[in-house]
Design a protein around this motif. Structure first.
Motif: not given
Length: 109
Positions: A47-67
């Motif tokens: 909501i731009p009027s309340e917060n200037k930041t938008a957050n995203f999650h990177i989906a699909g990390l490899s098992e090695e990256e997740a570890k």
């Protein structure tokens, strides 16, 4: 950073050196279009009027990256919750605190 949307293509254009470095890091983490597919999934609300930041999650990390993400263990028997979707989970002392909606769940006080 300039962001342009043309149908289903999003273009990011850095406006200074720090943004260029961050965009390069994101590009590398996303996999340079090689190997498995990863995607950015929105977290919470923007909501731009309340917060200037938008957050995203990177989906699909490899098992090695997740570890590579450090494990946080519950210091005692407790409930943890997701600040994004409000899901709660009971964890026992020493169990790994789970991730939900792309971030570590919080201890419910």
């Amino acid at each position: 950073m300039k962001i342009r949307i043309d149908k289903d293509v999003v273009t990011f254009t850095p406006e200074h050196a720090a943004e260029a470095a961050e965009l390069e890091a994101l590009w590398i983490k996303m996999g340079n279009c090689l190997g498995g597919n990863k995607s950015l999934e929105p977290i919470g609300v923007y909501i731009p009027s309340e917060n200037k930041t938008a957050n995203f999650h990177i989906a699909g990390l490899s098992e090695e990256e997740a570890k590579a993400i450090p494990e946080i263990r519950a210091p005692y028997d407790t409930d943890v919750y997701c600040v994004t979707c409000n899901k709660t989970v009971h964890v026992k002392a020493g169990e790994v605190v789970p991730f939900c909606c792309g971030r570590l769940m919080e201890i419910l006080d």
